[in-house]
Design an enzyme around this catalytic site. Sequence first.
Site, PDB file in Angstrom:
ATOM      1  N   CYS A 381      36.408  37.725  30.687  1.00 38.33           N
ATOM      2  CA  CYS A 381      36.886  37.598  32.063  1.00 38.33           C
ATOM      3  C   CYS A 381      36.503  36.223  32.623  1.00 38.33           C
ATOM      4  CB  CYS A 381      36.372  38.765  32.895  1.00 38.33           C
ATOM      5  SG  CYS A 381      37.479  39.151  34.253  1.00 38.33           S
ATOM      6  N   HIS A 512      38.110  43.323  29.680  1.00 35.46           N
ATOM      7  CA  HIS A 512      36.712  43.709  29.398  1.00 35.46           C
ATOM      8  C   HIS A 512      36.665  44.667  28.206  1.00 35.46           C
ATOM      9  CE1 HIS A 512      34.698  42.097  33.038  1.00 35.46           C
ATOM     10  NE2 HIS A 512      35.907  42.216  33.557  1.00 35.46           N
ATOM     11  N   GLU A 514      34.252  45.606  26.532  1.00 35.97           N
ATOM     12  CA  GLU A 514      33.021  46.427  26.490  1.00 35.97           C
ATOM     13  C   GLU A 514      33.239  47.842  27.021  1.00 35.97           C
ATOM     14  OE1 GLU A 514      33.558  43.839  28.454  1.00 35.97           O
ATOM     15  OE2 GLU A 514      32.533  43.954  30.392  1.00 35.97           O
TER      16      GLU A 514
HETATM   17  N1  GLN Z   1      35.948  36.198  39.369  1.00 43.00           N
HETATM   18  C1  GLN Z   1      36.978  36.199  38.384  1.00 43.00           C
HETATM   19  C2  GLN Z   1      38.272  36.774  38.920  1.00 43.00           C
HETATM   20  O1  GLN Z   1      38.278  37.503  39.887  1.00 43.00           O
HETATM   21  C3  GLN Z   1      36.531  36.941  37.149  1.00 43.00           C
HETATM   22  C4  GLN Z   1      36.192  38.366  37.390  1.00 43.00           C
HETATM   23  C5  GLN Z   1      35.393  38.978  36.267  1.00 43.00           C
HETATM   24  O2  GLN Z   1      34.779  38.283  35.474  1.00 43.00           O
HETATM   25  N2  GLN Z   1      35.314  40.300  36.211  1.00 43.00           N
HETATM   26  O3  GLN Z   1      39.308  36.535  38.380  1.00 43.00           O
END
Ligand code: GLN
Length: 539
Positions: A381, A512, A514
């Site tokens: 992310c 994600h 995970e």
């Molecule tokens: N802050 C970033 C976004 O909103 C990444 C979010 C995250 O890593 N879960 O796109």
Amino acid sequence: MTKYVFVTGGVVSSLGKGVASASLGASLKARGLNVNLIKLDPYINVDPGTMSPIQHGEVFVTHDGAETDLDLGHYERFVGRRMQRANNFTTGQIYESVLRKERRGDYLGNTVQVIPHVTDEIKLFMRAAVEPDDDVTIVEIGGTVGDIESLPFLEAARQMRLEEEEGNVCFVHVTLLPYVSVAGEYKTKPTQHSVRDLRQIGIAPDILLCRCQKTLSADNLRKIAMFGNVAENNVFAAPDVDNIYTLPLLYAETGVDSAVGKTLRLHNMQSPDLSAWQEFANRDTAASDKVRIAMVGKYMELPDSYKSLTEALNHAGVHTGRRTHIGYVDAEQLSDDNAASVLSDYDAVLIPGGFGLRGIDGKIAAARYARESKTPFLGICIGMQMAVIDCARHCAGLENAHSTEMMPETPHPVIALLTEWKDRVGNRKEAASDLGGTMRLGGEVCLLRERLASIYGADKVEERHRHRYEFNNIYREQLQEAGMIISGENADGLVEAVEIPAHPWYVGVQFHPEFTSSPLTGHPLFVSFIDAAHAHSKR
Ligand code: GLN
């Protein structure tokens, strides 16, 4: 018709009620039952989505896009069932719903009260989460007995015992036996008091799970049974364990699952098949070579902030026969000047998800170090976003490239909200879909190619998202020419994954992975990452 197991906690918080509920779920599942799990959270926030992970740990995202308590992660990992939005609710949600009904006039003429209106709503929410073929639904009540906050939940559980048929509800109380070393003994008094607190509100526990460091004597157990008014063979020692995934085995061995089965008159329980858990335990014991992963993030005060991620690394370690050692590196302390000296002690670099400006430069420095030193790198992310920024700045020559989350005025918004993408003459591009400005949450199909497709052994996977910002497709060609390729996209052409083919193992994913790792199978991306880290350690 489901039967219910309510799990309450006594004496202190952080007793591992979530893991206990999930383990009980796993041992009942191993006996051929359909097990569902629900978590009730007493706080007033509508969901944990807006809370700092330092307060309650990670926000777990379900496939259907709900931001939930981290215990739902344990439920999925132990029971292998996809949790849904309905499997977790808070006091905030209950009140929101009651107040909406009140405004609509549903209670017209009545005074709206905690009992019966709030408790009725809690029961309604609970029953709505149950599926028709669930044999057992385990309901974990957050907080500690004696707290003001969780009283309406406990009261709703008490009413359930009255409303349900005899033998359909079981209360499991998880409590703490503190060991007083000067006296050389476990103390039962706090447990006696917390059981008394429960009984005062009309709940007599059927089963006590007594958390302790090692083991409890028969004397201890007898005393607790007598003072707690619980049958002696329904009092269990629940010692600390090195590996939480041995708990389903322990519960079966000590008979926690049969005690629940007996209380609930579950006549359809088979003898347990725990072979998969046994195999995991054996692999865990056999795991040898250590791999050291640097996790560069900023919520280091509470390791629970990255719960699913540390579990996924641990699963992958066990599946590849290695011990994963995670070193938490504070991104705020990292820069281009010290990245090599801090990170060269590790076999791989991982940047987990995150929000906001704090620690950003350190994350970019970590991505740069991993790229230049050819150290295996996984960016998740925000970790992928920082990898893109590093590559834009240092490989594509896009000076001050950034994400508009951290630098709205950047000349090169390589990461931006969909509505902020602009073509070269400055016209705003229309968004490919109306995701802009909102959080993208939950499971989505991702189409894979290149190395990522071979890692997954598939060209199409479903992974979960939680972010607002996206790779800006305007920069796609420039980045590809600079050596970073796109290896994952969704159906709308949004970039979900990047790779550097000239690097031994360098992957960034917008989703994600995970959240979908299972102890029993491991997750392909983490398994491959740990393999790469191991290969790097042997270089
Ligand atoms: N802050 C970033 C976004 O909103 C990444 C979010 C995250 O890593 N879960 O796109």
